[in-house]
Structures are given as C-alpha cells and as structure tokens.
Design a protein around this motif. Structure first.
Motif, PDB file in Angstrom:
ATOM      1  N   UNK A  15      43.767  38.883  44.061  1.00  0.00           N
ATOM      2  CA  UNK A  15      44.652  40.346  42.898  1.00  0.00           C
ATOM      3  C   UNK A  15      43.283  40.119  41.706  1.00  0.00           C
ATOM      4  N   UNK A  16      44.287  38.731  40.868  1.00  0.00           N
ATOM      5  CA  UNK A  16      43.978  38.448  39.660  1.00  0.00           C
ATOM      6  C   UNK A  16      42.405  38.392  40.224  1.00  0.00           C
ATOM      7  N   UNK A  17      41.758  37.894  40.844  1.00  0.00           N
ATOM      8  CA  UNK A  17      40.444  37.384  41.127  1.00  0.00           C
ATOM      9  C   UNK A  17      39.644  38.284  41.307  1.00  0.00           C
ATOM     10  N   UNK A  18      40.149  39.183  41.720  1.00  0.00           N
ATOM     11  CA  UNK A  18      39.251  40.549  42.675  1.00  0.00           C
ATOM     12  C   UNK A  18      39.072  41.834  41.069  1.00  0.00           C
ATOM     13  N   UNK A  19      39.674  40.938  40.159  1.00  0.00           N
ATOM     14  CA  UNK A  19      39.787  42.025  39.466  1.00  0.00           C
ATOM     15  C   UNK A  19      41.312  43.438  38.628  1.00  0.00           C
ATOM     16  N   UNK A  20      41.663  42.766  39.325  1.00  0.00           N
ATOM     17  CA  UNK A  20      43.143  43.573  39.136  1.00  0.00           C
ATOM     18  C   UNK A  20      43.704  43.138  38.178  1.00  0.00           C
ATOM     19  N   UNK A  21      43.885  42.507  36.521  1.00  0.00           N
ATOM     20  CA  UNK A  21      43.963  42.181  35.392  1.00  0.00           C
ATOM     21  C   UNK A  21      46.010  42.461  35.381  1.00  0.00           C
TER      22      UNK A  21
END
Length: 440
Positions: A185-191
C-alpha cells in the motif's frame, strides 16, 4: 522517455517447477516440523523397542535356562523328563544344537508344538544334547503390542505437534502478510498506511513492523516536504514569469525576442506542470463529471495536440483515430481525459515514430506508435518525474501527469511494448451506470 528493453531469460522447456504454495513459510515450517517429529519418533521408538526387547528376551532366557537346569537334574538323577524335552527334545534350532554339541550352553528362539518358544540347550553325557523350552509367543505379542503403541503414539504426537506448530507459524505468517500488504500500500502511494503492531510484541516480526512504520513515517514527512517545496517554488515562479512574459511581448520583433518568448513559455509550461503534479499528489482534485461521446473527446485531443508538436518544417505530425467498436457515451471529466490523451499523443510524437494511432474500443483508448518503445524502468515502475532515457529531452512530467489524472478519474493506465515493436499506452475508463451507446 524511450529506450531499448533488456534481454529476458527464457526458462528451458524441460525445467520442472514446483507449485507456488511450496515456497510459503507455512509449508516449509510444516515440512521441517514433520521431518523433525518423524526423526525424533523413530529415534525414541527404536530406543524403547530395543530396551523392551532386551528385557523381554532376557526374562525368557532366564526362564529357559532355569528350566534346563531342572531337566538336567532330572536326567542326571535318572528320572523321566517332560515329553519333547531332555535328550530327546525335538525342534531344537540347528545352530543351538551345534552349540550344545560343542560343549557350551546357549539359548535361541524356535518353535515347539507349533508355537514360538525360547530354547535352552547344553551338553549331556555320551555327546548328547539336553534341551528345554518355554513359551515365547506371549513375549512376542508383548513386543508387537509395544511396537503398535509406539507407532500410534508417534502418529498422535506428530499430528498434535503439527497442529500446534501450524497455529504458531500461521500467527507469524499472518503478521508478515499484514506487514507485506502495508508495504505494498505504501508503494502504491498510500503513505498513511501503518502496521501498528501490538506494543507488547518483542519478537523479530514486531521489529520488522516497527521498522516499516518508522520508514513510512519518515518517507511521508520527506515527500510532504518535497511536495510543499515544489508547490511553493511553482507558486513563487508564476508571478515573475508572468511579468517576464509581458516584458518579452514588448521586445522589438526579431530572433532574440522569439528566443526569449520561447524560453519564457517553456518555463511557464514547466511551472504549470509542477503545480498540477503538486495538486495531484495531495489528491485534493475534484471531478466534474458529465456524459460525453468518447470518440468525439479523442478527436478533440488529437486536434489540440498535433499542431503544437514540434516537427521538421517539411512534415506535419498526424494522428489517426480508429474506432473499433460501437461508440460509447461515458461519464467522465472532459478536461482531465483530454489532458491524459494530449500528453500521451504528445509523448508519442516527441519520443516515438509515425504512425501514431488512437484507438477507441468501448471504454478503452489506446495510443500506439512505431518508435523504440518505452524504457524498462517505466514498464516496471511507471512514469517517474524528471527522469528520461538516453539523449531524449524532457522532464518526464507528461506521463507522470497522465498517470496522476488517470488515478484521479479511477481509470487504469498501462504502458507496454507490443511484440511487433513500438509503444502502447492503454487507458481503460471505469464502468459507469450511465455508460451507453449513442442513439442513432
């Protein structure tokens, strides 16, 4: 934004591949626990079997030797011996008879009257052999029962250990899967994604989760700082650039004035792109949805993009429109969709080669060209700002904006290099309840 793709390894036709589930930690742990339990059960079972067998055989031998002593006393006193025993004993194992004939006493397992028996034999006068036997079938049954009990208890122990081990390993793998999901999720942009594990956890998985949360927080702070810096710089540049553009318009006609105006326009375009990326990064954009004819929007984007594409004086960039299915009316944001198509078409003309084609197939739009194709980093990781390939000029912002606008629309934008060659960007719009074919 284009480059040659690297060589790819093709697996040999005879190479066997294990199923994907055999690579999981749960499977490996189950195999390891099973092997360890089987090895331990075999070791303990062998030790118990050997000890019990030695004890049982020892008791039987003592009984047989004690009975041999009694029969020897009867024989020496001239009394009659039990039938089938003494010097006329039948069924004495040949190796035991030979041992007794050599003048030694010994025991051996054999048969007596159809049943398993422990024989004891020794030398008698005139070279004869005197022997006695005791029933050994009960001892054999005891050893067999013990072996069955060892096998049964080992199976139950292995099963119970597997269940307990699977429960423990599953808890660990579940936490690892959760950590991996948060990382994706972080890699997909959900920081904002976090593992937020239990504060009481002190094992290695908790340490990995805590490290991931710390890394995500640090990354979020740095990216937010970068976004604020980009937005602030772009905002601060707009005012002087506006004044510089107005001043450039006052310059007397000539080549120097054209160069100044061209560079000022390039700086204004770069500033506007940076502002747009900043707004897309914050995900604060709002859609203005309406019903549009998809081929008409594609034609508008082609008309708006082609004349502004820099080309040699003797050629005019052309983009053909192909409608491969029944035209659709879609509910979308016209400005954002035209922005996506315009950037894809401009990128195809600038970094690709003719012919450039826009294909409308239902709710999917495809932009293809006959150039060298997209670089490998773009195919695997998507567009990246301020990154270009080789000697190509550009800032890498066009495709980055296209990907951000597609994400805002809820559409899917993919980049591929088809086998015949060239590059292909495919934009698939989300399904809409108002999506329908136009009336004839």
């Amino acid at each position: 934004m284009r480059g040659a793709r690297g060589p790819q390894e093709i697996p040999g036709p005879g190479r066997a591949r294990l199923p994907a589930w055999t690579a999981t930690l749960t499977w490996k742990a189950a195999v390891f626990i099973t092997l360890m339990c089987c090895g331990l059960a075999a070791l303990l079972g062998t030790l118990v079997h050997d000890a019990m067998t030695r004890q049982t055989v020892g008791v039987a031998r003592e009984r047989a030797l004690a009975k041999l002593d009694r029969i020897t006393d009867l024989y020496e006193s001239g009394a009659s011996t039990p039938r089938g025993e003494g010097v006329r004993a039948a069924g004495v194992p040949p190796e035991l008879r030979a041992l007794a004939a050599s003048g030694k006493r010994g025991t051996a397992v054999g048969e007596h009257r159809g049943r398993s028996a422990m024989w004891a034999a020794g030398p008698a006068d005139r070279g004869q052999v005197i022997a006695a036997s005791v029933d050994y079938s009960g001892s054999e049954e005891t050893i067999a029962d013990l072996d069955r009990a060892i096998l049964g208890s080992s199976a139950l122990a292995i099963g119970a250990t597997l269940l307990i081990g699977a429960f423990g390993v599953t808890r660990i793998t579940r936490r690892l899967h959760q950590t991996a999901q948060v990382a994706r999720r972080i890699s997909a942009g959900d920081l904002d994604a976090r593992v937020n594990g239990s504060p009481r956890g002190k094992d290695e998985v908790a340490a990995v989760s805590s490290a991931l949360d710390t890394m995500a927080s640090s990354l979020q702070r740095k990216l937010e700082s970068e976004r604020r810096f980009t937005a602030d710089v772009a905002h601060e540049l707009r005012t002087p650039l506006t004044g510089l553009n107005a001043a450039a318009e006052l310059l007397p006609p000539g080549r120097p004035a054209e160069l100044v105006r061209d560079r000022v326009q390039a700086m204004r375009s770069l500033t506007e792109d940076l502002l747009e990326i900043s707004r897309l990064d914050t995900r604060s954009e709002r859609l203005e949805l309406d019903s549009y004819d998809l081929p008409t929007l594609a034609a508008r984007a082609i008309a708006a993009t082609s004349p502004t594409t820099p080309t040699p004086p003797t050629t005019t960039p052309t983009t053909s429109l192909v409608i491969s299915s029944t035209p659709l009316r879609v509910e979308t944001d016209r400005r954002r969709l035209e922005r996506i198509l315009g950037n894809l078409i401009a990128n195809a003309h600038k970094h690709g080669a003719a012919p450039v084609t826009v294909t409308v197939d239902g709710s999917t739009l495809t932009v293809t060209d006959a150039g060298p194709g997209y670089p490998e980093y773009l195919l695997t990781g998507g567009p990246q700002r301020f990154r270009t390939e080789g000697m190509n000029k550009g800032h890498g912002l066009g495709l980055t904006i296209a990907a951000g606008q597609a994400r805002t629309l809820g559409a899917t934008l993919t980049f591929t290099n088809p086998p015949p060659g060239g590059a292909q960007a495919r934009l698939t719009l989300p399904a809409s309840p108002r999506q329908h074919a136009p009336q004839q």
